[in-house]
Design a protein around this motif. Sequence first.
Motif, PDB file in Angstrom:
ATOM      1  N   ALA A 373       0.818  -1.223   0.000  1.00  0.00           N
ATOM      2  CA  ALA A 373       0.000   0.000   0.000  1.00  0.00           C
ATOM      3  C   ALA A 373       0.847   1.266   0.000  1.00  0.00           C
ATOM      4  CB  ALA A 373      -0.936  -0.008   1.202  1.00  0.00           C
ATOM      5  N   PHE A 374       2.002   1.254   0.673  1.00  0.00           N
ATOM      6  CA  PHE A 374       2.768   2.485   0.836  1.00  0.00           C
ATOM      7  C   PHE A 374       4.169   2.437   0.233  1.00  0.00           C
ATOM      8  CE2 PHE A 374      -0.415   2.654   4.175  1.00  0.00           C
ATOM      9  CZ  PHE A 374      -0.825   3.983   4.135  1.00  0.00           C
ATOM     10  N   LEU A 375       4.778   1.262   0.175  1.00  0.00           N
ATOM     11  CA  LEU A 375       6.169   1.183  -0.256  1.00  0.00           C
ATOM     12  C   LEU A 375       6.332   0.701  -1.696  1.00  0.00           C
ATOM     13  CD1 LEU A 375       7.683  -0.357   3.022  1.00  0.00           C
ATOM     14  CD2 LEU A 375       7.532   2.059   2.376  1.00  0.00           C
ATOM     15  N   ARG A 376       5.601  -0.349  -2.056  1.00  0.00           N
ATOM     16  CA  ARG A 376       5.746  -0.958  -3.388  1.00  0.00           C
ATOM     17  C   ARG A 376       4.383  -1.243  -3.989  1.00  0.00           C
ATOM     18  NH1 ARG A 376       9.852  -1.971  -6.846  1.00  0.00           N
ATOM     19  NH2 ARG A 376       9.376  -4.204  -6.970  1.00  0.00           N
ATOM     20  N   PRO A 377       3.658  -0.215  -4.410  1.00  0.00           N
ATOM     21  CA  PRO A 377       2.316  -0.438  -4.959  1.00  0.00           C
ATOM     22  C   PRO A 377       2.303  -1.282  -6.229  1.00  0.00           C
ATOM     23  CG  PRO A 377       2.991   1.851  -5.228  1.00  0.00           C
ATOM     24  CD  PRO A 377       3.996   1.218  -4.328  1.00  0.00           C
ATOM     25  N   ASP A 378       3.444  -1.381  -6.922  1.00  0.00           N
ATOM     26  CA  ASP A 378       3.495  -2.185  -8.137  1.00  0.00           C
ATOM     27  C   ASP A 378       4.128  -3.555  -7.900  1.00  0.00           C
ATOM     28  OD1 ASP A 378       5.989  -1.197  -7.566  1.00  0.00           O
ATOM     29  OD2 ASP A 378       6.522  -0.741  -9.656  1.00  0.00           O
ATOM     30  N   ALA A 379       4.173  -4.005  -6.656  1.00  0.00           N
ATOM     31  CA  ALA A 379       4.772  -5.307  -6.332  1.00  0.00           C
ATOM     32  C   ALA A 379       4.019  -6.435  -7.038  1.00  0.00           C
ATOM     33  CB  ALA A 379       4.759  -5.535  -4.830  1.00  0.00           C
ATOM     34  N   THR A 380       4.755  -7.389  -7.554  1.00  0.00           N
ATOM     35  CA  THR A 380       4.145  -8.550  -8.211  1.00  0.00           C
ATOM     36  C   THR A 380       3.603  -9.506  -7.156  1.00  0.00           C
ATOM     37  OG1 THR A 380       6.195  -9.818  -8.199  1.00  0.00           O
ATOM     38  CG2 THR A 380       5.806  -8.347 -10.089  1.00  0.00           C
ATOM     39  N   PRO A 381       2.708 -10.433  -7.554  1.00  0.00           N
ATOM     40  CA  PRO A 381       2.222 -11.431  -6.601  1.00  0.00           C
ATOM     41  C   PRO A 381       3.353 -12.240  -5.969  1.00  0.00           C
ATOM     42  CG  PRO A 381       0.866 -11.437  -8.569  1.00  0.00           C
ATOM     43  CD  PRO A 381       2.013 -10.526  -8.851  1.00  0.00           C
ATOM     44  N   GLU A 382       4.370 -12.576  -6.748  1.00  0.00           N
ATOM     45  CA  GLU A 382       5.495 -13.342  -6.204  1.00  0.00           C
ATOM     46  C   GLU A 382       6.262 -12.523  -5.173  1.00  0.00           C
ATOM     47  OE1 GLU A 382       9.480 -15.810  -7.646  1.00  0.00           O
ATOM     48  OE2 GLU A 382       8.142 -14.884  -9.127  1.00  0.00           O
ATOM     49  N   GLU A 383       6.463 -11.237  -5.464  1.00  0.00           N
ATOM     50  CA  GLU A 383       7.165 -10.380  -4.517  1.00  0.00           C
ATOM     51  C   GLU A 383       6.373 -10.238  -3.221  1.00  0.00           C
ATOM     52  OE1 GLU A 383       8.815  -5.774  -4.119  1.00  0.00           O
ATOM     53  OE2 GLU A 383       8.098  -6.523  -6.057  1.00  0.00           O
ATOM     54  N   GLU A 384       5.059 -10.056  -3.338  1.00  0.00           N
ATOM     55  CA  GLU A 384       4.212  -9.975  -2.141  1.00  0.00           C
ATOM     56  C   GLU A 384       4.363 -11.228  -1.282  1.00  0.00           C
ATOM     57  OE1 GLU A 384       0.300  -7.215  -2.822  1.00  0.00           O
ATOM     58  OE2 GLU A 384       0.165  -9.320  -3.400  1.00  0.00           O
ATOM     59  N   THR A 385       4.339 -12.383  -1.926  1.00  0.00           N
ATOM     60  CA  THR A 385       4.422 -13.637  -1.186  1.00  0.00           C
ATOM     61  C   THR A 385       5.781 -13.793  -0.522  1.00  0.00           C
ATOM     62  OG1 THR A 385       2.910 -14.609  -2.796  1.00  0.00           O
ATOM     63  CG2 THR A 385       4.048 -16.126  -1.324  1.00  0.00           C
ATOM     64  N   ARG A 386       6.851 -13.430  -1.217  1.00  0.00           N
ATOM     65  CA  ARG A 386       8.188 -13.492  -0.629  1.00  0.00           C
ATOM     66  C   ARG A 386       8.279 -12.611   0.616  1.00  0.00           C
ATOM     67  NH1 ARG A 386      10.560 -18.032  -2.141  1.00  0.00           N
ATOM     68  NH2 ARG A 386      10.891 -18.188  -4.401  1.00  0.00           N
ATOM     69  N   VAL A 387       7.729 -11.416   0.519  1.00  0.00           N
ATOM     70  CA  VAL A 387       7.740 -10.506   1.674  1.00  0.00           C
ATOM     71  C   VAL A 387       6.935 -11.105   2.821  1.00  0.00           C
ATOM     72  CG1 VAL A 387       6.976  -8.243   2.508  1.00  0.00           C
ATOM     73  CG2 VAL A 387       8.123  -8.444   0.297  1.00  0.00           C
ATOM     74  N   ALA A 388       5.762 -11.670   2.512  1.00  0.00           N
ATOM     75  CA  ALA A 388       4.929 -12.274   3.553  1.00  0.00           C
ATOM     76  C   ALA A 388       5.649 -13.441   4.220  1.00  0.00           C
ATOM     77  CB  ALA A 388       3.603 -12.744   2.954  1.00  0.00           C
ATOM     78  N   GLN A 389       6.336 -14.269   3.443  1.00  0.00           N
ATOM     79  CA  GLN A 389       7.084 -15.392   4.018  1.00  0.00           C
ATOM     80  C   GLN A 389       8.174 -14.892   4.957  1.00  0.00           C
ATOM     81  OE1 GLN A 389       8.177 -17.198   0.230  1.00  0.00           O
ATOM     82  NE2 GLN A 389       6.929 -19.002   0.704  1.00  0.00           N
ATOM     83  N   LEU A 390       8.889 -13.861   4.532  1.00  0.00           N
ATOM     84  CA  LEU A 390       9.957 -13.317   5.365  1.00  0.00           C
ATOM     85  C   LEU A 390       9.400 -12.703   6.645  1.00  0.00           C
ATOM     86  CD1 LEU A 390      12.914 -12.524   5.805  1.00  0.00           C
ATOM     87  CD2 LEU A 390      12.492 -10.455   4.451  1.00  0.00           C
ATOM     88  N   VAL A 391       8.318 -11.949   6.516  1.00  0.00           N
ATOM     89  CA  VAL A 391       7.725 -11.308   7.701  1.00  0.00           C
ATOM     90  C   VAL A 391       7.193 -12.355   8.665  1.00  0.00           C
ATOM     91  CG1 VAL A 391       5.860  -9.800   8.505  1.00  0.00           C
ATOM     92  CG2 VAL A 391       7.218  -9.157   6.506  1.00  0.00           C
ATOM     93  N   SER A 392       6.651 -13.462   8.149  1.00  0.00           N
ATOM     94  CA  SER A 392       6.157 -14.513   9.040  1.00  0.00           C
ATOM     95  C   SER A 392       7.293 -15.087   9.892  1.00  0.00           C
ATOM     96  CB  SER A 392       5.481 -15.628   8.239  1.00  0.00           C
ATOM     97  OG  SER A 392       6.412 -16.447   7.567  1.00  0.00           O
ATOM     98  N   LEU A 393       8.502 -15.162   9.319  1.00  0.00           N
ATOM     99  CA  LEU A 393       9.669 -15.600  10.093  1.00  0.00           C
ATOM    100  C   LEU A 393      10.035 -14.566  11.155  1.00  0.00           C
ATOM    101  CD1 LEU A 393      12.011 -16.982   7.269  1.00  0.00           C
ATOM    102  CD2 LEU A 393      10.474 -18.273   8.753  1.00  0.00           C
ATOM    103  N   LEU A 394      10.045 -13.293  10.756  1.00  0.00           N
ATOM    104  CA  LEU A 394      10.417 -12.232  11.690  1.00  0.00           C
ATOM    105  C   LEU A 394       9.432 -12.127  12.851  1.00  0.00           C
ATOM    106  CD1 LEU A 394      11.505  -9.442   9.162  1.00  0.00           C
ATOM    107  CD2 LEU A 394      12.970 -10.969  10.496  1.00  0.00           C
ATOM    108  N   VAL A 395       8.152 -12.353  12.566  1.00  0.00           N
ATOM    109  CA  VAL A 395       7.142 -12.297  13.618  1.00  0.00           C
ATOM    110  C   VAL A 395       7.403 -13.375  14.667  1.00  0.00           C
ATOM    111  CG1 VAL A 395       4.706 -12.753  14.085  1.00  0.00           C
ATOM    112  CG2 VAL A 395       5.339 -11.199  12.250  1.00  0.00           C
TER     113      VAL A 395
END
Length: 545
Positions: A373-395
């Motif tokens: 919504a604020f940093l990468r509005p043009d992120a691809t579905p794959e990029e979104e998923t990679r970020v979500a996977q990484l954040v799930s580890l950090l959480v």
Amino acid sequence: MKNVDVVQLSVFVLFLAAVTVVGFLAARWRRGQTLMHLDEWGLGGRSFGTFVTWFLLGGDLYTAYTFIAVPAAVFAGGAMGFWAVPYGAIAYPLVFLIGPRLWSVSHRHGYVTTADFVHGRFGSRALGLAVALTGILAMMPYIALQLVGVQAVLTVMGITGTGPAADLPLFLAFALLAAYTYTSGLRAPALISFVKDTLLYLVVIVAIVYIPARLGGWGSVFDSAEAALSKPDPATGRPSGSLVTTETTHWAYGTLALGSSLALFIYPHTVTGALAAGRRDVVRRNAAMLPAYSVVLGLLALLGYMALADPGVVAAVREAGNPQLAVPFLFDAAFPPWFAGVAFAAIGVGALVPAAIMSIAASNLFTRNVYTAFLRPDATPEEETRVAQLVSLLVKVGALVFVFAFGKSLAINMQLLGGIWVVQTFPALALGVFTRWFHRWALLAGWAAGMVYGTWTAYLSSSPAQEHFASPLAEIPFLGRSGYIALTAFVLNMLVVVALTVAFRAFGVPDGADETSPSDYTADAADRLAAPEDPGRALTGEGPR
């Protein structure tokens, strides 16, 4: 403290190893063309049926902390601990009304999170961000509490001490959890929840039949519990509790049940489980079926009375100075080692399932409503998923750090704060599926007022053992009764929302655009819209709008 019980630990490890294998195999279960899309990784392909969703939501709502904390509350205070039982009965009719409408509009527009819906409904990125950050904030201590549940059973099995060696089993369990959640997404806890809930029902049924017989029958259990609760608490000089609620606790009991019912379904992890359903009717059926878990919850609460009726358990809890150990000590004393291991495994698996769903829900919120919504509005579905996977580890790492750095007492108190915070999103989310009348800036102001009031009031609550965040209860203004802070903050929230909405409408303050339509709230699986920018259309084979 006793030496390590090899039999108990072996059974415990065996079950955790089994669910780990299931977690990794889940990556191939009902898989779409690719897992690299939030619809697939974060919502299981939005394809779960009634049976799977029932287990998933049950695994979501009834956690290791429930297994530990509800009986512990009864052990420490008697009937007040039963407030967790009626709130399910209040919450599920709300789920029946709200859940299908939220599922329909989310499915039709491809919303992955609650903040996605709020943003689309009220045309406000700021309000969506507030809902997202609230959800992430509330998830962190909730995940940490699952660690507290695992710590409790490890302690009773004899794994104690200080330093890395004592904490290693907990690190290993959550490292495996992080690994299979990363690879399999929501499919992992969905499959493991079958194991978790089967163990839960088995252990509770055996405990309810076997332990009272061992203690001389239910009459003896209640007599012993009443006698124990009537003894003065050294810290206060008053009885620690009673078998039934008293006139002074009625308001506290009722407001806890009502306020918690408002939070139950709007927690991000609960909504994540519901949005993974394949059809609108799946959510409706589960709202009707899930009260079966409330029966189990009532039986779980009775374990607190059983622990009070066992002098050895009472002595062990007092020596440890931790009521959260009441149920593990009870199982250790009552069951043969092999079945105590099964019971401890039920608690351990009961921690892993909700922790996985919570971390996925938090990562979905960050990815969709902060990163994209604020940093990468043009992120691809794959990029979104990679970020979500990484954040799930950090959480998960953050939850571990939270417990080890600040201790379990703060984790418990912060989870109580989480309930206060989540309730403040109720007007935008739960009421938003029925009406667009509320002004977006009024909702944001009401949210802020409820958050500030609730957090500050909880901070001021104290007890003989703790200076701040000691209780979820405080005096209700103008009533002079003790009540749940979340509900009082919610009333303040709604007063601000209504008053400012009237004022903003009167002065013509511009409102956001609503991208939804009335038909969206009754749409079913075949009615999914796919805009040209919607990457989900490539997975579902849907055409353009």
